[in-house]
Design a protein around this motif. Structure first.
Motif, PDB file in Angstrom:
ATOM      1  N   MET A   1       9.541  -7.820   2.582  1.00 52.47           N
ATOM      2  CA  MET A   1       9.815  -7.722   3.993  1.00 52.47           C
ATOM      3  C   MET A   1       9.129  -6.477   4.534  1.00 52.47           C
ATOM      4  N   PRO A   2       8.365  -6.589   5.612  1.00 48.66           N
ATOM      5  CA  PRO A   2       7.662  -5.427   6.143  1.00 48.66           C
ATOM      6  C   PRO A   2       8.623  -4.276   6.464  1.00 48.66           C
ATOM      7  N   CYS A   3       8.177  -3.078   6.140  1.00 44.76           N
ATOM      8  CA  CYS A   3       9.031  -1.905   6.313  1.00 44.76           C
ATOM      9  C   CYS A   3       8.175  -0.730   6.781  1.00 44.76           C
ATOM     10  N   MET A   4       8.439  -0.234   7.976  1.00 43.88           N
ATOM     11  CA  MET A   4       7.646   0.875   8.526  1.00 43.88           C
ATOM     12  C   MET A   4       7.840   2.154   7.724  1.00 43.88           C
ATOM     13  N   ALA A   5       8.996   2.350   7.108  1.00 51.02           N
ATOM     14  CA  ALA A   5       9.208   3.542   6.286  1.00 51.02           C
ATOM     15  C   ALA A   5       8.240   3.534   5.102  1.00 51.02           C
ATOM     16  N   LEU A   6       8.023   2.376   4.504  1.00 48.59           N
ATOM     17  CA  LEU A   6       7.065   2.260   3.403  1.00 48.59           C
ATOM     18  C   LEU A   6       5.662   2.589   3.884  1.00 48.59           C
ATOM     19  N   VAL A   7       5.312   2.087   5.050  1.00 50.22           N
ATOM     20  CA  VAL A   7       3.983   2.354   5.622  1.00 50.22           C
ATOM     21  C   VAL A   7       3.787   3.853   5.797  1.00 50.22           C
ATOM     22  N   GLN A   8       4.793   4.533   6.359  1.00 45.00           N
ATOM     23  CA  GLN A   8       4.692   5.982   6.590  1.00 45.00           C
ATOM     24  C   GLN A   8       4.613   6.765   5.279  1.00 45.00           C
ATOM     25  N   MET A   9       5.471   6.410   4.328  1.00 45.95           N
ATOM     26  CA  MET A   9       5.503   7.138   3.056  1.00 45.95           C
ATOM     27  C   MET A   9       4.244   6.897   2.226  1.00 45.95           C
ATOM     28  N   GLY A  10       3.630   5.750   2.378  1.00 47.97           N
ATOM     29  CA  GLY A  10       2.466   5.411   1.566  1.00 47.97           C
ATOM     30  C   GLY A  10       1.135   5.603   2.246  1.00 47.97           C
ATOM     31  N   LYS A  11       1.117   6.312   3.366  1.00 46.59           N
ATOM     32  CA  LYS A  11      -0.133   6.515   4.112  1.00 46.59           C
ATOM     33  C   LYS A  11      -1.257   6.951   3.179  1.00 46.59           C
ATOM     34  N   ASN A  12      -2.389   6.253   3.269  1.00 46.90           N
ATOM     35  CA  ASN A  12      -3.610   6.582   2.524  1.00 46.90           C
ATOM     36  C   ASN A  12      -3.425   6.546   1.006  1.00 46.90           C
ATOM     37  N   ALA A  13      -2.526   5.682   0.520  1.00 46.20           N
ATOM     38  CA  ALA A  13      -2.303   5.559  -0.925  1.00 46.20           C
ATOM     39  C   ALA A  13      -3.535   4.959  -1.600  1.00 46.20           C
ATOM     40  N   ASN A  14      -3.698   5.289  -2.866  1.00 47.17           N
ATOM     41  CA  ASN A  14      -4.777   4.676  -3.645  1.00 47.17           C
ATOM     42  C   ASN A  14      -4.469   3.218  -3.934  1.00 47.17           C
ATOM     43  N   LEU A  15      -3.183   2.930  -4.165  1.00 48.05           N
ATOM     44  CA  LEU A  15      -2.776   1.591  -4.562  1.00 48.05           C
ATOM     45  C   LEU A  15      -1.410   1.249  -3.977  1.00 48.05           C
ATOM     46  N   LEU A  16      -1.309   0.062  -3.408  1.00 44.92           N
ATOM     47  CA  LEU A  16      -0.023  -0.508  -3.009  1.00 44.92           C
ATOM     48  C   LEU A  16       0.193  -1.739  -3.870  1.00 44.92           C
ATOM     49  N   ILE A  17       1.262  -1.736  -4.637  1.00 45.43           N
ATOM     50  CA  ILE A  17       1.668  -2.931  -5.375  1.00 45.43           C
ATOM     51  C   ILE A  17       2.814  -3.527  -4.575  1.00 45.43           C
ATOM     52  N   HIS A  18       2.609  -4.716  -4.062  1.00 47.47           N
ATOM     53  CA  HIS A  18       3.570  -5.310  -3.123  1.00 47.47           C
ATOM     54  C   HIS A  18       3.866  -6.741  -3.525  1.00 47.47           C
ATOM     55  N   GLU A  19       5.141  -7.114  -3.480  1.00 49.02           N
ATOM     56  CA  GLU A  19       5.512  -8.497  -3.744  1.00 49.02           C
ATOM     57  C   GLU A  19       5.037  -9.374  -2.593  1.00 49.02           C
ATOM     58  N   ALA A  20       4.636 -10.579  -2.942  1.00 48.32           N
ATOM     59  CA  ALA A  20       4.206 -11.567  -1.947  1.00 48.32           C
ATOM     60  C   ALA A  20       4.824 -12.899  -2.357  1.00 48.32           C
ATOM     61  N   THR A  21       6.125 -12.936  -2.314  1.00 51.06           N
ATOM     62  CA  THR A  21       6.880 -14.062  -2.861  1.00 51.06           C
ATOM     63  C   THR A  21       6.591 -15.369  -2.146  1.00 51.06           C
ATOM     64  N   LEU A  22       6.421 -15.313  -0.838  1.00 50.65           N
ATOM     65  CA  LEU A  22       6.297 -16.556  -0.069  1.00 50.65           C
ATOM     66  C   LEU A  22       4.946 -16.668   0.621  1.00 50.65           C
TER      67      LEU A  22
END
Length: 164
Positions: A1-22
């Motif tokens: 589920m999209p989460c703006m807190a994750l976006v803010q905390m992960g700004k400019n990350a090298n890697l995002l591992i994210h579930e894509a269940t659906l």
């Protein structure tokens, strides 16, 4: 589920591992199950300006691989159970998607057909609801007319007396 807190905390990350269940088009189910669609996961990575987005945790409805959305790019890859990836592998991972699509072409066609059937069922259900709403208004209007006619019939006949 999209989460703006994750976006803010992960700004400019090298890697995002994210579930894509659906798969895309199942946003309502994603909300109900607190998961993400493929495009939601990719958009989260794009918003946070992640260098690479690795999608995982695909639904069991996918026989072997998920349906690929139009949002896939050279910054997006998919991961399987027990898969090992090094940071240096990121450029090669998106190049695996066309061979994976070819390898699992029959499975992808089957999943797309199921998706189309689900979309048609949803369209039919929506049409039925709209039809009921439309008929409901006309039915209600007809009921009002019948009540008015009945009330009019119940009025006693009054004769006017004439004076001679």
């Amino acid at each position: 589920m999209p989460c703006m807190a994750l976006v803010q905390m992960g700004k400019n990350a090298n890697l995002l591992i994210h579930e894509a269940t659906l798969e895309d088009g199942m946003e309502k189910e994603a909300i109900e199950k607190t998961h993400s669609t493929t495009s939601q996961a990719i958009q989260t990575g794009m918003k946070m300006n992640a260098e690479f987005i690795m999608l995982n945790h695909f639904s069991q409805r996918y026989a072997k691989i998920p349906l690929f959305s139009d949002d896939f790019s050279d910054k997006v890859g998919i991961a399987f159970d027990h898969m090992r990836v090094r940071f240096g592998d990121f450029p090669a991972i998106p190049k695996l998607i066309p061979p994976l699509k070819a390898l699992f072409a029959e499975d992808i066609v089957e999943m797309e057909e199921r998706k189309e059937k689900r979309e048609m069922r949803l369209l039919k259900e929506t049409a039925l609801v709209l039809d009921k709403l439309t008929r409901g208004d006309s039915t209600e209007a007809a009921c009002q007319k019948r009540k008015q006619a009945k009330n009019h019939q119940e009025l006693p006949d009054k004769k006017l007396k004439t004076v001679d």
